[in-house]
Design an enzyme around this catalytic site. Structure first.
Site, PDB file in Angstrom:
ATOM      1  CG  HIS A  16      -0.244   6.745  -0.465  1.00  0.00           C
ATOM      2  ND1 HIS A  16      -1.242   5.994   0.342  1.00  0.00           N
ATOM      3  CD2 HIS A  16       0.285   5.976  -0.995  1.00  0.00           C
ATOM      4  CE1 HIS A  16      -1.166   4.940  -0.473  1.00  0.00           C
ATOM      5  NE2 HIS A  16      -0.019   4.556  -1.610  1.00  0.00           N
ATOM      6  CG  HIS A  60      -1.259   0.761   0.041  1.00  0.00           C
ATOM      7  ND1 HIS A  60      -0.364  -0.058   0.698  1.00  0.00           N
ATOM      8  CD2 HIS A  60      -1.429   1.367  -1.039  1.00  0.00           C
ATOM      9  CE1 HIS A  60       0.625   0.917   0.051  1.00  0.00           C
ATOM     10  NE2 HIS A  60       0.308   1.032  -1.247  1.00  0.00           N
TER      11      HIS A  60
END
Lengths: 203, 330
Positions: B56, B215
């Site tokens: 991320h 995700h």
């Protein structure tokens, strides 16, 4: 259970996870983010590598070290859940190795940590089914293996209520829970190791 | 799938090494952990930590520095770090005034953070946790994921801690922001894990996925790809639905990893037009890659209702590798 059998259990589990790493991740890709095989492999690899350093430790201490390794090396949700399971086994086996008490305490710990209930298509379903079976029918390792497999397979028909699978809602029906599958490996390995030991005793 | 890497199993380790190679003048890595922390630890203030799986970037290490986080933990790609790692971050951030954990709403992150809290409390460190769940794509608030809005919570709680507020006050400000904040995302293409040979899902050239998380998991709905203005309308409608129609807002436009800034600014303009059409007051916009999902293409929109207090905290001085503010008084 002797510490040698515990070591064997870990090696046998690692073998199963290693052999099925890709399949575990593929199952996880259907309901989650596709890394369950990699994470479990990393955790059990670390355990198997550490086993020689733990030689001479008591059963309870070894179980505790296994729990801590799972927490730190597996990460995600599976790490703290399985880690909690092994820590509970460790505490329970400190005075007496009673599988009924140990597995019940482990299942309760997993349910509490994950705020989960049985029937929500998670690894708790497998731990709880095995615990109940040992409580009701004693240490019949063939039965343990069957009960574990059945509970794992049932997660396919259930709607996931916890974890990332829960985001799919009803769409999660028809998919095996990857955590239930890897916990089933754990109990298949346990049954195999303990059955082997029983046979040796008889001959 | 081609990736710029050496070994998929070492990618987080090598990222951390590279991060400290570049930013070692102000940040350091705690030995034997995946924790990035400030070199210039402040003697008495509430510590703010965050963390979660990697993939991320710049979240969360990119937000460590004065005015934001004191420490960040990097787990394996898309995998929560273990409780021992969160504990190391808590220990690094504690200066006796307690530590606030800013955690995204995923079971793994929450469980590991909770275990770390229990361990920290056993050591006498006071901790509190706030759980960010800004993703409106999920109906049930208990299951809502934490996505890009988390970064605004880093900024608000970080500024409040820097201003000398107590642990309880900082927590309360973080919760206030979470309550008044909603986000939603779309993907134009999926991401590929470093350890995997194929994308997490596949989209045809004329399809997009609405309501994705960070995700690579599938979204809520797949539909025909829309123009930027239409996506802006869709995301604005959904995020505004639960917020005060007459409020003042800041908007965070977040690239998912593979979306050029060229496109992100087009989208920012479209969002501004949508808000203007609804007569919503826009105080400030942020545009860029704040909370990515590896190489996913797409964008998320976060709207946060602000009052003077929150706005001031957002504008307060900060100096991190990703987010820098000169401060209100300069």
């Amino acid at each position: 259970m002797t510490t040698e059998q515990l070591h064997e259990w870990m090696k046998e589990t690692y073998q199963l996870i290693q052999d099925n790493k890709e399949e575990l991740s593929a199952l996880d890709q259907e309901v989650g983010d596709g890394d369950h095989g990699t994470n479990m492999n990393r955790g059990f690899q670390a355990i198997v590598e550490e086993l020689p350093n733990w030689a001479g430790e008591s059963l309870a201490t070894t179980l505790q070290k296994i729990g801590m390794t799972l927490i730190s090396k597996v990460g995600g949700a599976s790490g703290p859940l399985l880690g909690t399971g092994f820590m509970r086994l460790s505490t329970s086996f400190k005075n007496e190795v009673n599988w009924g008490d140990g597995l019940e305490s482990a299942s309760e710990g997993i349910a509490k940590r994950g705020k989960a209930e049985v029937g929500e298509a998670t690894l708790l379903d497998v731990w709880s089914a095995v615990s109940k079976s040992v409580r009701e029918h004693g240490l019949d390792w063939n039965r343990v293996a069957d009960v574990s497999r059945d509970a794992m397979e049932r997660t396919k028909e259930l709607e996931a209520k916890r974890g990332r699978g829960a985001l799919l809602g009803e769409r999660s029906i028809g998919h095996l829970d990857p955590g239930a599958v890897s916990s089933d490996y754990l109990f298949q390995a346990l049954a195999r190791v303990m059955k082997g030991a029983d046979d040796e005793c008889r001959t | 799938m081609k990736k710029l890497m050496n070994d998929s199993e070492q990618i987080v380790e090598e990222f951390l090494q590279g991060f400290i190679t570049v930013h070692g003048d102000s940040l350091t890595r705690i030995n034997g952990t995946n924790v990035i922390t400030r070199i210039d630890k402040v003697a008495t203030k509430v510590g703010i930590i965050s963390g979660g799986g990697s993939g991320h970037e710049p979240a969360h290490a990119g937000y460590v520095g004065p005015g934001m986080l004191d420490a960040a933990v990097a787990g394996e790609v898309f995998t929560s770090p273990g409780a021992d790692q969160f504990l190391a971050a808590i220990q690094a951030a504690d200066s006796g005034s307690g530590v606030l954990l800013v955690i995204k709403n995923y079971n793994g992150d929450v469980m590991n953070a909770e275990m770390a809290q229990e361990m920290a409390e056993a050591e006498g460190i006071q901790t509190e946790m706030i759980i960010v769940n800004d993703d409106v794509a999920v109906d049930d608030p208990a299951k809502r994921r934490g996505i890009a809005g988390t970064v605004l919570v880093h900024k608000i709680t970080g500024a409040a801690a820097e201003a000398g507020k107590s642990l309880a006050e900082v927590k309360q400000l973080g919760e206030k922001a979470i309550q008044k904040m909603r986000s939603m995302s779309v993907a134009l293409s999926a991401c590929t894990l470093p350890s995997s040979s194929k994308p997490s899902f596949s989209l045809a050239t004329d399809e997009m996925e609405v309501g994705i998380g960070i995700h690579g998991e599938q979204g809520m709905e797949r539909r025909e790809v829309m123009r930027s203005a239409e996506i802006a309308q869709l995301l604005t409608e959904h995020t505004l639905e639960e917020l005060d129609e007459n409020g003042s807002y800041v908007a965070l436009i977040n690239g998912m990893g593979s979306t050029p800034l060229l496109e992100q600014y087009v989208f920012a303009k479209d969002v501004q037009e949508q808000l203007e059409k609804r007569k919503v007051t826009l105080k400030k916009m942020y545009v860029g890659d704040y909370m990515t999902s590896l190489d996913m293409a797409g964008v998320s929109l976060t709207l946060l209702t602000v009052d003077d207090e929150l706005l001031q905290l957002l504008h307060a001085r900060a100096k991190t590798t990703t987010w820098t503010e000169a401060g209100n008084d300069d």
